[in-house]
Design an enzyme around this catalytic site. Structure first.
Site, PDB file in Angstrom:
ATOM      1  N   ASN A  38      49.225  51.077  38.664  1.00 32.28           N
ATOM      2  CA  ASN A  38      50.676  50.891  38.500  1.00 32.28           C
ATOM      3  C   ASN A  38      51.297  50.041  39.603  1.00 32.28           C
ATOM      4  O   ASN A  38      52.516  50.034  39.781  1.00 32.28           O
ATOM      5  CB  ASN A  38      51.399  52.247  38.503  1.00 32.28           C
ATOM      6  CG  ASN A  38      50.841  53.234  37.513  1.00 32.28           C
ATOM      7  OD1 ASN A  38      50.215  54.219  37.906  1.00 32.28           O
ATOM      8  ND2 ASN A  38      51.048  52.976  36.232  1.00 32.28           N
ATOM      9  N   HIS A  66      46.430  51.730  32.368  1.00 34.14           N
ATOM     10  CA  HIS A  66      47.239  50.522  32.580  1.00 34.14           C
ATOM     11  C   HIS A  66      46.404  49.312  33.024  1.00 34.14           C
ATOM     12  O   HIS A  66      46.971  48.271  33.377  1.00 34.14           O
ATOM     13  CB  HIS A  66      48.343  50.783  33.610  1.00 34.14           C
ATOM     14  CG  HIS A  66      49.466  51.612  33.062  1.00 34.14           C
ATOM     15  ND1 HIS A  66      50.352  51.141  32.120  1.00 34.14           N
ATOM     16  CD2 HIS A  66      49.818  52.896  33.292  1.00 34.14           C
ATOM     17  CE1 HIS A  66      51.214  52.095  31.809  1.00 34.14           C
ATOM     18  NE2 HIS A  66      50.915  53.181  32.502  1.00 34.14           N
ATOM     19  N   HIS A 173      46.552  59.945  37.147  1.00 37.99           N
ATOM     20  CA  HIS A 173      47.280  59.622  35.922  1.00 37.99           C
ATOM     21  C   HIS A 173      48.565  60.423  35.702  1.00 37.99           C
ATOM     22  O   HIS A 173      49.551  59.850  35.267  1.00 37.99           O
ATOM     23  CB  HIS A 173      46.417  59.716  34.661  1.00 37.99           C
ATOM     24  CG  HIS A 173      47.183  59.480  33.388  1.00 37.99           C
ATOM     25  ND1 HIS A 173      47.703  58.253  33.047  1.00 37.99           N
ATOM     26  CD2 HIS A 173      47.568  60.323  32.391  1.00 37.99           C
ATOM     27  CE1 HIS A 173      48.346  58.343  31.891  1.00 37.99           C
ATOM     28  NE2 HIS A 173      48.284  59.589  31.483  1.00 37.99           N
TER      29      HIS A 173
HETATM   30 FE   FE2 Z   1      49.315  55.954  36.871  1.00 35.62          FE
HETATM   31 FE   FE2 Z   2      47.501  56.293  33.901  1.00 33.70          FE
END
Ligand code: FE2
Ligand code: FE2
Length: 257
Positions: A38, A66, A173
């Protein structure tokens, strides 16, 4: 061997918080491993941002769902040994799911896997890691696993599945740190989620306004990174000469930047 493992870095605040923390502590750790899925404004990672993260002294970056948000990273994933994506993505996708790094005569294997429960469809992480382990164990017993997943039950199952086979199983996560760090019966360190490094007065590191609105109206939202109440989340782990965890300690520290 002392490891610093940092939970999902969210945007620039996450990166700056880590820079500040490491400024006088980098030398305390044999290896530093960071989840970077992220770090590009909340979505994915780019080669340029990756080099900034590695310049902080980070040894390995793991990823997650991601991984594919920024296309620039696809070729980079095939070129580097220092950044990995979940092992159980489809065969033929860029990058690889594990790496073995070496520094000052010490070796560390890092494996990244992703859960199936409440996550986009993906191959089985249990079968993938069980198949890979014998190869890695020929090279080192220092093996850590970033299990990128949503469901606590699936993460706990992975912890017990790998107990005695790897040094550590830690979750990423959810961006919310859990207080269940422990050492399992056969010496594998475990925690369901190590949390998120970034602004904690939003929702999972992004500003709350757009998120609340999306839950109300379901319309597409334009997310922005939260810069309030910035914290480092992660764990510090001591691994002994047999590749077992001796100590696992949570890090949840406010940082002013
Ligand atoms: Fe994340
Ligand atoms: Fe994630």
């Amino acid at each position: 061997m002392k490891l610093l493992i940092i939970g999902d870095l969210v945007g620039e605040p996450g990166r700056e918080a880590l820079a500040k923390y490491l400024d006088n502590k980098r030398e305390l750790f044999d290896f530093i491993v960071v989840n970077g899925e992220n770090v590009a404004g909340g979505f994915g990672i780019t080669p340029k941002i990756a080099s900034k993260v590695f310049n902080l002294g980070v040894d390995v970056v793991t990823l997650g769902n991601h991984t594919w948000d920024r296309r620039e990273i696809y070729p980079y994933l095939d070129e580097t040994e220092k950044m990995i994506r979940p092992l159980n993505f489809a065969p033929g996708t860029p990058g690889k799911g594990y790496t073995i790094v070496e520094k000052n005569g010490k070796k560390l294997a890092v494996i990244n896997i992703q859960g199936k429960v409440f996550m986009p469809p993906i191959a089985c992480p249990f079968l993938a890691v069980d198949e890979l382990l014998p190869e890695i164990k020929k090279i080192t017993n220092n093996i850590i696993v970033d299990f990128h997943g949503e469901a606590t039950s699936e993460k706990q199952a992975m912890g017990w599945n790998l107990d005695g086979q790897v040094s550590l199983v830690y979750g990423t996560h959810t961006h919310t740190q859990t207080a269940d760090e422990r050492i399992l019966h056969r010496g594998t360190g475990y925690i369901t989620d190590i949390g998120m490094t970034g602004g904690h007065d939003g929702i999972l590191g992004m500003n709350k306004k757009e998120s609340i609105q999306k839950f109300k109206d379901g319309l597409p939202a334009r997310w922005s990174v939260c810069k309030e109440n910035i914290k480092i989340n992660g764990i510090i782990v001591d691994i002994n000469e047999y590749g077992r965890t001796e100590k696992i300690e949570r890090l949840n520290l406010h940082i002013s930047i």
